[in-house]
Enzyme design. Structure first.
Site, PDB file in Angstrom:
ATOM      1  N   ASP A 183     -19.602  -5.724  -2.607  1.00 16.06           N
ATOM      2  CA  ASP A 183     -19.062  -6.841  -1.819  1.00 16.06           C
ATOM      3  C   ASP A 183     -17.726  -6.533  -1.168  1.00 16.06           C
ATOM      4  OD1 ASP A 183     -17.469  -6.853  -4.260  1.00 16.06           O
ATOM      5  OD2 ASP A 183     -16.776  -8.824  -3.618  1.00 16.06           O
ATOM      6  N   LYS A 231     -17.419   8.473  -5.373  1.00 14.54           N
ATOM      7  CA  LYS A 231     -16.278   8.758  -4.491  1.00 14.54           C
ATOM      8  C   LYS A 231     -15.371   9.727  -5.227  1.00 14.54           C
ATOM      9  CE  LYS A 231     -15.283   4.604  -1.797  1.00 14.54           C
ATOM     10  NZ  LYS A 231     -14.321   3.473  -1.724  1.00 14.54           N
ATOM     11  N   ASP A 256     -15.361   5.277  -8.652  1.00 11.82           N
ATOM     12  CA  ASP A 256     -14.223   5.419  -7.736  1.00 11.82           C
ATOM     13  C   ASP A 256     -13.074   6.068  -8.502  1.00 11.82           C
ATOM     14  OD1 ASP A 256     -12.949   4.852  -5.206  1.00 11.82           O
ATOM     15  OD2 ASP A 256     -12.039   3.076  -6.076  1.00 11.82           O
ATOM     16  N   ASP A 292     -22.484   0.568  -9.566  1.00 11.30           N
ATOM     17  CA  ASP A 292     -22.677   0.788  -8.140  1.00 11.30           C
ATOM     18  C   ASP A 292     -21.933   2.026  -7.649  1.00 11.30           C
ATOM     19  OD1 ASP A 292     -20.199  -0.380  -8.598  1.00 11.30           O
ATOM     20  OD2 ASP A 292     -20.480  -2.063  -7.233  1.00 11.30           O
ATOM     21  N   GLY A 296     -21.376  -5.713  -9.224  1.00 14.71           N
ATOM     22  CA  GLY A 296     -21.814  -4.818  -8.148  1.00 14.71           C
ATOM     23  C   GLY A 296     -23.128  -4.098  -8.356  1.00 14.71           C
ATOM     24  N   LEU A 314     -15.667   2.942 -15.563  1.00 13.23           N
ATOM     25  CA  LEU A 314     -16.682   3.609 -16.383  1.00 13.23           C
ATOM     26  C   LEU A 314     -16.086   4.317 -17.594  1.00 13.23           C
ATOM     27  CD1 LEU A 314     -19.359   4.755 -13.810  1.00 13.23           C
ATOM     28  CD2 LEU A 314     -19.378   2.822 -15.391  1.00 13.23           C
TER      29      LEU A 314
HETATM   30  P1  5GP Z   1     -13.184   2.308 -10.476  1.00  9.65           P
HETATM   31  O1  5GP Z   1     -12.837   1.644 -11.767  1.00  9.65           O
HETATM   32  O2  5GP Z   1     -14.058   3.533 -10.602  1.00  9.65           O
HETATM   33  O3  5GP Z   1     -11.961   2.566  -9.626  1.00  9.65           O
HETATM   34  O4  5GP Z   1     -13.885   1.232  -9.600  1.00  9.65           O
HETATM   35  C1  5GP Z   1     -15.135   0.892  -9.728  1.00  9.65           C
HETATM   36  C2  5GP Z   1     -15.328  -0.458  -9.081  1.00  9.65           C
HETATM   37  O5  5GP Z   1     -14.489  -0.671  -7.949  1.00  9.65           O
HETATM   38  C3  5GP Z   1     -16.747  -0.506  -8.567  1.00  9.65           C
HETATM   39  O6  5GP Z   1     -17.625  -0.947  -9.562  1.00  9.65           O
HETATM   40  C4  5GP Z   1     -16.606  -1.462  -7.414  1.00  9.65           C
HETATM   41  O7  5GP Z   1     -16.736  -2.778  -7.888  1.00  9.65           O
HETATM   42  C5  5GP Z   1     -15.199  -1.270  -6.890  1.00  9.65           C
HETATM   43  N1  5GP Z   1     -15.185  -0.378  -5.713  1.00  9.65           N
HETATM   44  C6  5GP Z   1     -14.714   0.877  -5.635  1.00  9.65           C
HETATM   45  N2  5GP Z   1     -14.886   1.384  -4.400  1.00  9.65           N
HETATM   46  C7  5GP Z   1     -15.511   0.418  -3.679  1.00  9.65           C
HETATM   47  C8  5GP Z   1     -15.974   0.349  -2.321  1.00  9.65           C
HETATM   48  O8  5GP Z   1     -15.880   1.254  -1.483  1.00  9.65           O
HETATM   49  N3  5GP Z   1     -16.578  -0.821  -1.961  1.00  9.65           N
HETATM   50  C9  5GP Z   1     -16.717  -1.880  -2.805  1.00  9.65           C
HETATM   51  N4  5GP Z   1     -17.317  -2.968  -2.328  1.00  9.65           N
HETATM   52  N5  5GP Z   1     -16.302  -1.833  -4.095  1.00  9.65           N
HETATM   53  C10 5GP Z   1     -15.700  -0.697  -4.516  1.00  9.65           C
HETATM   54 MG    MG Z   2     -18.148  -3.017  -9.772  1.00  5.93          MG
END
Ligand code: 5GP
Ligand code: MG
Length: 187
Positions: free
Chosen positions: A168, A140, A112, A109, A50, A117
């Site tokens: 994506d 987010k 969330d 990117d 991403g 991370l």
């Molecule tokens: P985390 O591990 O912080 O939950 O997620 C991070 C990853 O989830 C990001 O790098 C991304 O690939 C995906 N992700 C989280 N939210 C979104 C979103 O709103 N749109 C997209 N396309 N990917 C997301």
């Molecule tokens: Mg990602």
């Protein structure tokens, strides 16, 4: 819409959230903030897939801001289906160079749940990095599960599923030059 090979392309309506011009201005601002805090010897670690568009723009903005980074890549996947990331994070592709003693800037990117991370930071510290900072284009905050705070954030993002500028849905939309909300994504 279908591709030449006949597969269905899930192109629905995308509401623009951050325009190409807004992103470009913000990337330069972030680069200046990073340059104010970084040492000469910074290693940028881009989390694939991403972050590849953001990273490509950010490193050139860093250059304009006087920073001369090295770049490496790590591909991570957090397993789950559709638009929800879940549980376990796995390394799909690891760094090629040692991080021992390095000042690392992880670039992703979107922050969330924080699982990706938190995992990446842990890996790099385990590998002996001297300092690990986090830079994300989108935050987010509402969705955080793990306690992770980015050092550099492009934009606060509403709790909606966004695509474009590297992000994506079902491997589509990464090429959009802007970021938008995908209404009613297919699961
Ligand atoms: P985390 O591990 O912080 O939950 O997620 C991070 C990853 O989830 C990001 O790098 C991304 O690939 C995906 N992700 C989280 N939210 C979104 C979103 O709103 N749109 C997209 N396309 N990917 C997301
Ligand atoms: Mg990602």
């Amino acid at each position: 819409m279908t591709t030449e090979s006949g597969s269905a392309v899930p192109y629905g309506d995308v509401r623009t959230l951050f325009s190409e011009a807004e992103i470009s201005t913000r990337v330069d601002e972030i680069a200046r903030d990073i340059s104010a805090q970084s040492t000469a010897d910074i290693l940028v670690v881009a989390i694939l897939k991403g972050s590849f568009v953001f990273t490509a723009d950010l490193i050139r903005a860093l250059h304009r801001a006087g920073v001369r980074p090295q770049i490496d890549f790590m591909q991570l996947a957090s397993y789950g289906t559709g638009t929800e990331s879940q549980g376990q994070v796995e390394i799909i592709r690891d760094l090629t160079d040692p991080v021992e003693g390095r000042d690392v800037l992880i670039v992703d990117d979107i922050l969330d749940s924080g699982r990706t991370l938190a995992f990446a930071r842990e890996q790099l510290l385990y590998g002996g990095a001297r300092r690990v900072q986090l830079c994300v284009l989108l935050n987010k905050q509402a969705r955080r599960v793990q306690e992770v705070e980015a050092d550099f954030v492009g934009f606060e993002c509403p709790d909606e599923f966004v695509v474009g500028y590297g992000l994506d849905h079902a491997h589509f939309y990464r090429e959009l030059p802007y970021i938008g909300v995908l209404d009613n994504p297919t699961p």
